[in-house]
Design a protein around this motif. Structure first.
Motif, PDB file in Angstrom:
ATOM      1  N   ARG A 143      -6.358  25.012 -27.884  1.00  0.00           N
ATOM      2  CA  ARG A 143      -5.892  24.696 -26.527  1.00  0.00           C
ATOM      3  C   ARG A 143      -6.160  23.237 -26.208  1.00  0.00           C
ATOM      4  O   ARG A 143      -6.636  22.896 -25.116  1.00  0.00           O
ATOM      5  N   ARG A 198      -5.557  19.562 -25.171  1.00  0.00           N
ATOM      6  CA  ARG A 198      -4.691  18.817 -24.267  1.00  0.00           C
ATOM      7  C   ARG A 198      -5.252  17.399 -24.211  1.00  0.00           C
ATOM      8  O   ARG A 198      -6.404  17.212 -23.840  1.00  0.00           O
ATOM      9  N   ASP A 237      -3.399  24.580 -22.261  1.00  0.00           N
ATOM     10  CA  ASP A 237      -4.402  25.354 -21.569  1.00  0.00           C
ATOM     11  C   ASP A 237      -4.484  25.021 -20.089  1.00  0.00           C
ATOM     12  O   ASP A 237      -5.388  25.449 -19.394  1.00  0.00           O
ATOM     13  N   LEU A 238      -3.549  24.246 -19.610  1.00  0.00           N
ATOM     14  CA  LEU A 238      -3.625  23.786 -18.227  1.00  0.00           C
ATOM     15  C   LEU A 238      -3.623  24.959 -17.244  1.00  0.00           C
ATOM     16  O   LEU A 238      -2.747  25.811 -17.294  1.00  0.00           O
ATOM     17  N   PRO A 239      -4.598  24.998 -16.359  1.00  0.00           N
ATOM     18  CA  PRO A 239      -4.615  26.058 -15.356  1.00  0.00           C
ATOM     19  C   PRO A 239      -3.361  25.999 -14.496  1.00  0.00           C
ATOM     20  O   PRO A 239      -2.966  24.931 -14.049  1.00  0.00           O
ATOM     21  N   ASP A 245      -5.287  18.181 -13.492  1.00  0.00           N
ATOM     22  CA  ASP A 245      -6.243  19.118 -14.064  1.00  0.00           C
ATOM     23  C   ASP A 245      -5.878  20.569 -13.787  1.00  0.00           C
ATOM     24  O   ASP A 245      -6.517  21.491 -14.298  1.00  0.00           O
TER      25      ASP A 245
END
Lengths: 335, 335
Positions: free
Chosen positions: B57, B59, A145-147, A128
């Motif tokens: 975005r 995922r 969009d992965l942090p 995540d």
DNA sequence: TTGTAGGCGTTATCAT
DNA sequence: ATGATAACGCCTACAA
């Protein structure tokens, strides 16, 4: 009874909640209640369900569960190589910080990966949020969009990160060395032939500002052996050397080894300083003077950023996605 | 298209395949085809979908995916503390072996866990198999059918495991020490007051078999500091000591430090041996003579067992769920 | 106390 | 080339 045909107890695939429900003669919902210790279930029923579950070796699927309770839970940590003592210290701190928040950590090593982009996208699909020494060039942009939180982040980075601020501590170290009478320091830097590393350049600049021009010896590999070899070269090329500033603690340990072999007294004849503040520096003799990174602080900041991003409370990039941590001079025996 | 209503593009929750499908004006299935590079899709459509996905975005959820393609993928590795140099070497090897098979590794540290049973069940819920130094007492039985591989497994264990066979190497070491003239060795063991550790007992037995009765000093903590303190005690209690067998390399490093402080020559006056074969032993001076575990072999065996169990090819326990790996004597400078 | 119905996000199968 | 439908395993809401 015959040992041969025991395979009947081994179904082709894992038991599901349906299997347990059927076996116990109840509904799936009742199984859920029993498994999760929820109220409103007859103790006898519960017992029957749990027995059936145990017999069928039922284990709830994390996928089914994750689908329904989509709480982020897993962090990805990408490091070069746990065999280099720096990374385990960082990893331990990260895992500790993550554990505090109930997060798990998947650790990936670049050294074990054929293709780094592939490694990155592989672990990206399982987590995540992502933490690590992530070069911009290695497909950071393909992560959607992965942090993402970069250690050792440069001011212009495209993702969030930690800026490691070692300049003040380096100034302290330079002053310390000069105080102790050093006049002919040499920098042992890690860098391809060409520009110095950031930390190396900083050392040179600070020395210059004090009227000393330190020679530089460069090695390419990040290892104790490279540190040892580089120091050997220094002894030959710069006979009057009275201090060696190594690019990190591991290399500094190589330096200590070379100097000991050469019968040179540390710190009497040559002073040695490292960089990172690894506990390794306390294992060796003389114990290493070093610029210590606040690893706990780095980990706390990085995990905080990542979890904040995952929760949507912190933007994925920009100034709010950055933190600074600082080093401090730790004087031990080698200087 | 208007930059004005940008915040509308940030839904409270993550974009799903449905959002992308709607945005691109196609069905979910087409989105799947585009995202996964599957054949049978019009390039123009694919492009439109990918654009929408990027804009939103999107995922893919690992939960949704895992539900449909239930291939095990994640290994849990439980260690005491990555700060102890032994564990990172093991972890690195395990991660490498797992990576070869396309598996990820969640690393958990006991030291960061309040309750160990809780830690275990927590990571158990996130993985398809579990590896580690797992005491039987810590809730191993509550793990249902989860494949489990214990390092340092005793013959009677309830789960699969690796048996570490150090007896022959220890015999080599004992002979080596005697060859070099050792007559008054001391064992520095890690163990609560009471019985010796298995390795400690082995050392004593082998020495006895050769007519020597080594005194024993026990420490409790697994650390360099404990090794240093224990050695200090040995110097006081056993003045004639000519060799110290430490319970592991970390402790042996502590011993080296104490001896150096005391001005005692190693190996001239006292010989020192460690246990594990960590690369740490090459960082120190003199380099450590040690009993080296084949960490790669351990990792390969453990990962092989775990994956075999997860695939249903190897039983969860019993003789087929066990492997042996051996140590070997590595003579370096300290003996 | 227990069961029914529905949906979470994804992919596979089978149409069209 | 594209879409409709069903299924994966689990949990929540509601009904009985």
């Amino acid at each position: 009874m015959t040992a041969r045909s025991k395979s009947a107890a081994t179904p082709a695939h894992r038991a599901t909640i349906n299997d347990v429900a059927a076996a116990a003669g109840v509904s799936r919902q009742t199984v859920t209640r029993a498994m999760n210790g929820m109220p409103g279930i007859n103790p006898a029923t519960k017992d029957r369900v749990l027995t059936a579950a145990k017999r069928l070796r039922y284990r709830p699927s994390r996928f089914g569960r994750g689908l329904v309770k989509p709480e982020p839970h897993t962090l990805g940590l990408v490091v070069d190589d746990l065999t280099n003592p720096y990374y385990p210290e960082l990893a331990s701190a990260v895992i500790g910080e993550a554990a505090k928040q109930g997060w798990n950590v998947i650790v990936a090593e670049k050294i074990h990966a054929g293709d780094r982009e592939e490694l990155l996208s592989e672990v990206a699909g399982q987590v995540d949020a992502l933490l690590g020494y992530l070069n911009d060039s290695e497909g950071l942009d393909q992560l959607g969009d992965l942090p993402c939180v970069q250690f050792d982040s440069e001011p212009g980075a495209t993702v969030g990160g930690i800026e490691q601020d070692f300049e003040p501590a380096m100034a302290d170290l330079v002053d310390h060395l000069l105080d102790r009478g050093v006049r002919h320091p040499v920098l042992l830097d890690i860098s391809p032939p060409g520009p110095l590393s950031r930390r190396g350049q900083c050392f040179v600049d600070l020395m210059r500002a004090r009227g000393i021009e330190p020679p530089v010896t460069q090695v390419i590999e990040n290892s104790m052996a490279a540190g040892a070899a580089g120091s050997q070269a220094i002894l030959q090329d710069h006979p009057g050397t009275d201090a060696i500033m190594a690019f990190n603690d591991v290399a500094a340990c190589g330096t200590l080894k070379t100097l000991r072999r050469a019968g040179i007294d540390v710190p009497g004849q040559i002073k040695v300083a490292g960089f990172d503040g690894l506990s390794l520096g306390t294992y060796v003799s003389p114990q290493l003077t070093t610029l210590a990174l606040d690893v706990q602080g780095v980990a706390a900041a990085a995990v905080g950023l990542a979890l904040g991003m995952a929760a949507g409370e912190i933007p994925r990039s920009g100034p709010r996605a950055r933190r600074r941590v600082s080093y401090r001079l730790v004087v031990r025996e080698s200087s």
